[in-house]
Design an enzyme around this catalytic site. Structure first.
Site, PDB file in Angstrom:
ATOM      1  N   ASP A   1      -6.675  -5.372  -4.126  1.00 36.68           N
ATOM      2  CA  ASP A   1      -6.459  -3.940  -3.876  1.00 36.68           C
ATOM      3  C   ASP A   1      -5.213  -3.415  -4.593  1.00 36.68           C
ATOM      4  OD1 ASP A   1      -7.425  -5.656  -1.862  1.00 36.68           O
ATOM      5  OD2 ASP A   1      -7.342  -4.121  -0.324  1.00 36.68           O
TER       6      ASP A   1
ATOM      7  N   ASP B   1       0.805  -1.221   0.000  1.00 35.39           N
ATOM      8  CA  ASP B   1       0.000   0.000   0.000  1.00 35.39           C
ATOM      9  C   ASP B   1       0.841   1.276   0.000  1.00 35.39           C
ATOM     10  OD1 ASP B   1      -2.537  -1.052  -0.323  1.00 35.39           O
ATOM     11  OD2 ASP B   1      -2.807  -1.410   1.817  1.00 35.39           O
TER      12      ASP B   1
HETATM   13  N1  GLY Z   1      -6.848  -1.891   1.086  1.00 37.33           N
HETATM   14  C1  GLY Z   1      -7.587  -2.378   2.177  1.00 37.33           C
HETATM   15  C2  GLY Z   1      -9.036  -2.101   2.134  1.00 37.33           C
HETATM   16  O1  GLY Z   1      -9.611  -1.782   1.113  1.00 37.33           O
HETATM   17  O2  GLY Z   1      -9.636  -2.230   3.201  1.00 37.33           O
END
Ligand code: GLY
Length: 369
Positions: free
Chosen positions: A150, A92
């Site tokens: 994600d 992330d």
């Molecule tokens: N990237 C983690 C979520 O969408 O909760």
């Protein structure tokens, strides 16, 4: 006849974000409590880029230096997370640094923004598993072979790094990851899996894992939204139509599965429907992604995606806006239902993507993802 409902304007958005800034002080928000007050997370947490991203976005859209003054400094603050040992940052870094360092560089030409953005891109590229063709999502011995849906959003950092360095290898990693996700993570009906588990030594696909969704075969709505938007971006970065086709297929599933008010339950296949919490953040991400699809389809198809995005934005603007006492923009988002965390709250990424979709609808042209 369809009733025309109001969609929030840039002026209204500016007022809400100005109010948010005055309340926020130095916090790094993620989720709100029931009164609409945001928490304060460490900057290493995956959501640290969204609040500064809102500030940079508003600066770009309005030209108001107030937002730029508030946004500057966040890239360096989040960069401090690289000092932790072992580094707890993960895939992330895409969300975290696209919305801070890259936003800063793209808007101001800041050398620090470029340096930090490339540092994050190198870190993300270093998580690539070449035999499996995927970017490792999280840390930990039991997760070495895990890729998650994600990450389709995070790979935009690699496409950006290829553009600014003129080195195709970053983008090649991004596309390898997109190809693997397309092969194993997008089902024929356009629904998506959250976690894909591979053998990290041989690259062999093992199984799908439910993760933040209801189960391995369910359809976590935010995961669907990440994929819809992420594949549309991958096509914009590479020109590969297979990615746009994937984005459209995922969008068609998402839109067909929406309830009456166009804001999804946290999982499209969680069974209980009416009693299940909504996830307004999934709706906001999908709306911004649908506008990205609209930008890439032929003229005769554009209306379909624009209308779908606007219906979602209308519903969010009418039924899901936070009260004037709240620090947030949207309510009724769901963070992690299987773990019982952050249900029916405001989430800062819901706020960001809602604002981003409104900005796009009003002609904002810069693309960060
Ligand atoms: N990237 C983690 C979520 O969408 O909760």
């Amino acid at each position: 006849m369809e009733t025309v409902q109001h969609i929030i304007t840039i002026d209204e958005l500016e007022q809400r974000i100005t109010r948010m800034v005055k309340q926020m002080e130095n916090r790094s928000p993620h989720a709100s409590d029931s009164s609409g007050r945001y928490d304060d997370m460490p900057v290493s947490w995956w959501t640290s880029g969204f609040y500064p991203g809102l500030l940079w976005l508003m600066h770009d859209v309005t030209g108001n230096a107030f937002f730029k003054n508030q946004a500057e400094g966040w890239s360096r603050k989040i960069e401090e997370a690289f000092q932790e040992h072992p580094i707890i940052l993960h895939h992330d870094v895409g969300f975290q640094f696209l919305l801070t360092a890259v936003m800063e560089y793209e808007q101001t030409g800041s050398e620090d923004g470029l340096r930090i953005g490339l540092k994050a891109a190198n870190y993300l590229a270093g998580r690539f598993n070449p035999i499996g063709g995927f970017i490792k999502a999280w840390n930990g011995d039991d997760k070495k072979g895990w890729a998650i849906i994600d990450c389709m959003m995070n790979i935009s950092l690699l496409y950006w790094a290829s553009r600014v360095t003129n080195d195709p290898s970053y983008g090649q990693i991004a596309s390898a990851h997109a190809n693997t996700t397309l092969q194993w993570g997008v089902r024929d009906d356009g629904s998506t899996s959250h976690i894909l588990s591979f053998n990290s030594h041989t690259g062999e696909f093992i199984e799908s894992i439910g993760g933040q969704g209801y189960g391995p075969d369910s359809a976590w709505s935010r995961g669907n939204a990440w994929a819809l938007y992420g594949f549309a971006n991958a096509c914009r970065h590479t020109g590969k139509r297979a990615y746009l086709h994937a984005a459209k297929r995922i969008a068609h599933f998402f839109l067909a599965a929406l309830p009456e008010d166009n804001v999804p339950y946290w999982d499209f296949r969680c069974g209980g429907e009416e009693e299940e919490p909504r996830d307004s953040s999934a709706a906001a991400i999908a709306a911004s992604g649908l506008l990205e699809i609209e930008a890439q389809v032929p003229q005769r198809e554009k209306r379909m995606y624009r209308r779908a995005a606007e219906k979602i934005l209308q519903s969010l603007s009418t039924h899901y806006l936070a009260s004037d006492e709240s620090e947030a923009i949207l309510t009724k988002a769901t963070g992690n239902a299987p773990q019982g965390r952050d249900i029916n709250v405001s989430l800062i990424y819901g706020d960001y993507f809602f604002a981003e979709a409104i900005a796009k609808r009003n002609g904002w042209q810069r693309r960060i993802f």
